[in-house]
Design a protein around this motif. Structure first.
Motif, PDB file in Angstrom:
ATOM      1  N   ALA A  96      35.311  77.168  63.811  1.00  0.00           N
ATOM      2  CA  ALA A  96      35.244  78.314  62.906  1.00  0.00           C
ATOM      3  C   ALA A  96      35.700  77.932  61.498  1.00  0.00           C
ATOM      4  CB  ALA A  96      36.083  79.464  63.459  1.00  0.00           C
ATOM      5  N   LEU A  97      36.810  77.207  61.403  1.00  0.00           N
ATOM      6  CA  LEU A  97      37.297  76.775  60.085  1.00  0.00           C
ATOM      7  C   LEU A  97      36.283  75.860  59.407  1.00  0.00           C
ATOM      8  CD1 LEU A  97      41.092  76.052  60.755  1.00  0.00           C
ATOM      9  CD2 LEU A  97      40.105  77.958  59.461  1.00  0.00           C
ATOM     10  N   SER A  98      35.701  74.946  60.176  1.00  0.00           N
ATOM     11  CA  SER A  98      34.715  74.027  59.612  1.00  0.00           C
ATOM     12  C   SER A  98      33.533  74.774  59.020  1.00  0.00           C
ATOM     13  CB  SER A  98      34.230  73.059  60.703  1.00  0.00           C
ATOM     14  OG  SER A  98      33.270  72.155  60.199  1.00  0.00           O
ATOM     15  N   ARG A  99      33.206  75.932  59.625  1.00  0.00           N
ATOM     16  CA  ARG A  99      32.030  76.698  59.219  1.00  0.00           C
ATOM     17  C   ARG A  99      32.353  77.833  58.252  1.00  0.00           C
ATOM     18  NH1 ARG A  99      27.563  76.352  63.357  1.00  0.00           N
ATOM     19  NH2 ARG A  99      28.084  74.612  64.714  1.00  0.00           N
ATOM     20  N   GLY A 100      33.571  77.835  57.678  1.00  0.00           N
ATOM     21  CA  GLY A 100      33.843  78.761  56.592  1.00  0.00           C
ATOM     22  C   GLY A 100      34.812  79.885  56.856  1.00  0.00           C
ATOM     23  N   ALA A 101      35.424  79.939  58.052  1.00  0.00           N
ATOM     24  CA  ALA A 101      36.436  80.963  58.301  1.00  0.00           C
ATOM     25  C   ALA A 101      37.588  80.804  57.311  1.00  0.00           C
ATOM     26  CB  ALA A 101      36.952  80.859  59.732  1.00  0.00           C
ATOM     27  N   GLY A 102      38.199  81.919  56.952  1.00  0.00           N
ATOM     28  CA  GLY A 102      39.296  81.872  55.988  1.00  0.00           C
ATOM     29  C   GLY A 102      40.570  81.316  56.585  1.00  0.00           C
ATOM     30  N   ASN A 130      55.425  70.997  84.117  1.00  0.00           N
ATOM     31  CA  ASN A 130      56.350  69.865  84.099  1.00  0.00           C
ATOM     32  C   ASN A 130      55.578  68.579  84.361  1.00  0.00           C
ATOM     33  OD1 ASN A 130      58.658  71.426  83.669  1.00  0.00           O
ATOM     34  ND2 ASN A 130      58.770  71.958  85.847  1.00  0.00           N
ATOM     35  N   GLN A 131      54.764  68.231  83.413  1.00  0.00           N
ATOM     36  CA  GLN A 131      53.929  67.039  83.546  1.00  0.00           C
ATOM     37  C   GLN A 131      53.785  66.411  82.173  1.00  0.00           C
ATOM     38  OE1 GLN A 131      50.070  67.806  85.154  1.00  0.00           O
ATOM     39  NE2 GLN A 131      49.303  65.765  84.732  1.00  0.00           N
ATOM     40  N   LYS A 132      54.237  65.187  82.037  1.00  0.00           N
ATOM     41  CA  LYS A 132      54.143  64.506  80.748  1.00  0.00           C
ATOM     42  C   LYS A 132      52.756  63.910  80.578  1.00  0.00           C
ATOM     43  CE  LYS A 132      59.037  63.309  80.436  1.00  0.00           C
ATOM     44  NZ  LYS A 132      60.020  62.215  80.333  1.00  0.00           N
ATOM     45  N   SER A 133      52.215  64.072  79.388  1.00  0.00           N
ATOM     46  CA  SER A 133      50.911  63.467  79.122  1.00  0.00           C
ATOM     47  C   SER A 133      51.102  62.016  78.722  1.00  0.00           C
ATOM     48  CB  SER A 133      50.196  64.231  78.008  1.00  0.00           C
ATOM     49  OG  SER A 133      50.957  64.199  76.835  1.00  0.00           O
ATOM     50  N   ARG A 134      50.192  61.184  79.168  1.00  0.00           N
ATOM     51  CA  ARG A 134      50.265  59.772  78.791  1.00  0.00           C
ATOM     52  C   ARG A 134      49.652  59.599  77.411  1.00  0.00           C
ATOM     53  NH1 ARG A 134      48.614  60.061  84.052  1.00  0.00           N
ATOM     54  NH2 ARG A 134      46.424  59.908  83.430  1.00  0.00           N
ATOM     55  N   PRO A 135      50.351  58.927  76.485  1.00  0.00           N
ATOM     56  CA  PRO A 135      49.857  58.848  75.120  1.00  0.00           C
ATOM     57  C   PRO A 135      48.499  58.196  74.983  1.00  0.00           C
ATOM     58  CG  PRO A 135      52.038  57.793  75.355  1.00  0.00           C
ATOM     59  CD  PRO A 135      51.626  58.272  76.695  1.00  0.00           C
ATOM     60  N   THR A 136      48.159  57.313  75.940  1.00  0.00           N
ATOM     61  CA  THR A 136      46.889  56.602  75.826  1.00  0.00           C
ATOM     62  C   THR A 136      45.739  57.364  76.470  1.00  0.00           C
ATOM     63  OG1 THR A 136      47.448  55.389  77.839  1.00  0.00           O
ATOM     64  CG2 THR A 136      48.003  54.346  75.752  1.00  0.00           C
ATOM     65  N   SER A 137      46.042  58.510  77.134  1.00  0.00           N
ATOM     66  CA  SER A 137      44.991  59.261  77.790  1.00  0.00           C
ATOM     67  C   SER A 137      44.750  60.559  77.047  1.00  0.00           C
ATOM     68  CB  SER A 137      45.368  59.538  79.250  1.00  0.00           C
ATOM     69  OG  SER A 137      46.482  60.398  79.293  1.00  0.00           O
ATOM     70  N   GLY A 138      43.701  61.243  77.438  1.00  0.00           N
ATOM     71  CA  GLY A 138      43.394  62.510  76.799  1.00  0.00           C
ATOM     72  C   GLY A 138      41.906  62.645  76.593  1.00  0.00           C
ATOM     73  N   GLY A 139      41.547  63.539  75.713  1.00  0.00           N
ATOM     74  CA  GLY A 139      40.142  63.797  75.482  1.00  0.00           C
ATOM     75  C   GLY A 139      39.781  63.685  74.022  1.00  0.00           C
ATOM     76  N   GLU A 140      38.497  63.820  73.762  1.00  0.00           N
ATOM     77  CA  GLU A 140      37.989  63.739  72.400  1.00  0.00           C
ATOM     78  C   GLU A 140      37.111  64.954  72.130  1.00  0.00           C
ATOM     79  OE1 GLU A 140      36.657  59.966  70.129  1.00  0.00           O
ATOM     80  OE2 GLU A 140      34.831  60.816  70.991  1.00  0.00           O
ATOM     81  N   LEU A 141      37.288  65.542  70.984  1.00  0.00           N
ATOM     82  CA  LEU A 141      36.522  66.704  70.563  1.00  0.00           C
ATOM     83  C   LEU A 141      35.707  66.330  69.332  1.00  0.00           C
ATOM     84  CD1 LEU A 141      35.950  69.828  70.304  1.00  0.00           C
ATOM     85  CD2 LEU A 141      38.028  69.926  68.909  1.00  0.00           C
ATOM     86  N   ARG A 142      34.426  66.682  69.343  1.00  0.00           N
ATOM     87  CA  ARG A 142      33.589  66.451  68.160  1.00  0.00           C
ATOM     88  C   ARG A 142      33.182  67.799  67.588  1.00  0.00           C
ATOM     89  NH1 ARG A 142      28.177  66.039  66.770  1.00  0.00           N
ATOM     90  NH2 ARG A 142      27.519  66.436  68.913  1.00  0.00           N
ATOM     91  N   ILE A 143      33.498  67.995  66.312  1.00  0.00           N
ATOM     92  CA  ILE A 143      33.087  69.215  65.626  1.00  0.00           C
ATOM     93  C   ILE A 143      31.599  69.104  65.302  1.00  0.00           C
ATOM     94  CG2 ILE A 143      33.440  70.625  63.556  1.00  0.00           C
ATOM     95  CD1 ILE A 143      36.361  69.743  63.625  1.00  0.00           C
ATOM     96  N   ILE A 144      30.843  70.163  65.570  1.00  0.00           N
ATOM     97  CA  ILE A 144      29.383  70.036  65.535  1.00  0.00           C
ATOM     98  C   ILE A 144      28.724  70.659  64.320  1.00  0.00           C
ATOM     99  CG2 ILE A 144      29.144  69.801  68.025  1.00  0.00           C
ATOM    100  CD1 ILE A 144      28.457  72.761  68.167  1.00  0.00           C
ATOM    101  N   GLY A 145      29.480  71.383  63.486  1.00  0.00           N
ATOM    102  CA  GLY A 145      28.839  71.991  62.314  1.00  0.00           C
ATOM    103  C   GLY A 145      29.825  72.218  61.183  1.00  0.00           C
ATOM    104  N   GLY A 146      29.286  72.479  60.006  1.00  0.00           N
ATOM    105  CA  GLY A 146      30.122  72.820  58.866  1.00  0.00           C
ATOM    106  C   GLY A 146      30.678  71.624  58.124  1.00  0.00           C
TER     107      GLY A 146
END
Length: 199
Positions: free
Chosen positions: A73-79, A4-20
């Motif tokens: 996994a998808l970036s690297r060719g998973a179906g 029961n915790q609302k996320s703030r729209p301006t906060s969060g994290g960033e993910l960088r895809i590293i291959g594929g």
């Protein structure tokens, strides 16, 4: 159930895809559910281990959170990849990121992982990723469910992370520990599911 915790729209994290195909793409995810994406160095090691098994594979990403493992996994060719997370905000962000990537190869399920695994799948997966919250005994609970309900086909792979101060839980009899490594507070393992004795 989601916290029961609302996320703030301006906060969060960033993910960088590293291959594929999506290499270097950056994706946002909300601050919700205590998500901690698998670090880039660990992902690089894991996908080096799996490099000859990804093409066209069916993947299952449990406790998917940011989607770091399944998207890589998808970036690297998973179906296909099925993402399972119980936090609605994270599930919605995953759907949005799949649309952003123009990918129709991902399916997102917002559900508790133990509920999801309680029944056998329509078809076993080739690769299963599992990065559960620490210190809650998830691997000890889920290893038998995955094995008993045949969630991964013979010859398939199961990746799991756990806190490094704890020993790796005992795996089902037909799983072989293929690779294992510790980085800081995390130990990560890759198991291979052995084939059945029937012909």
């Amino acid at each position: 159930m989601a916290r029961n915790q609302k996320s703030r729209p301006t906060s969060g994290g960033e993910l960088r895809i590293i291959g594929g195909d999506w290499r270097s793409r950056k994706l946002r995810f909300p601050e919700a559910g205590g998500v901690r994406p698998t670090p880039a160095r660990t992902r690089e090691t894991l996908f080096n281990w799996l490099s000859f098994h990804l093409a066209g594979s069916r993947c299952l990403d449990l406790f998917s959170g940011s989607g770091a493992l399944g998207l890589e996994a998808l970036s690297r060719g998973a179906g296909t990849t099925v993402f399972v997370d119980h936090t609605p905000e994270l599930a919605q962000a995953l759907r949005s990121n799949l649309r952003l990537l123009k990918s129709e190869k991902g399916e997102v399920t917002c559900q508790n992982v133990d509920t999801y695994l309680a029944q056998p799948p329509p078809e076993p997966f080739d690769i299963l990723f599992m990065d559960p919250p620490f210190r809650q005994g998830w691997l000890e609970k889920l290893f038998p469910m995955i094995a008993d309900n045949d969630w991964v086909k013979p010859g398939g792979w199961i990746y799991a992370e756990h806190e490094s101060e704890m020993p790796t839980p005992t795996a089902p009899a037909n799983w072989t520990l293929h690779r294992q490594k510790t980085a800081g507070q995390v130990t990560y393992c890759l198991f291979r599911v052995e084939g059945s004795e029937t012909t």
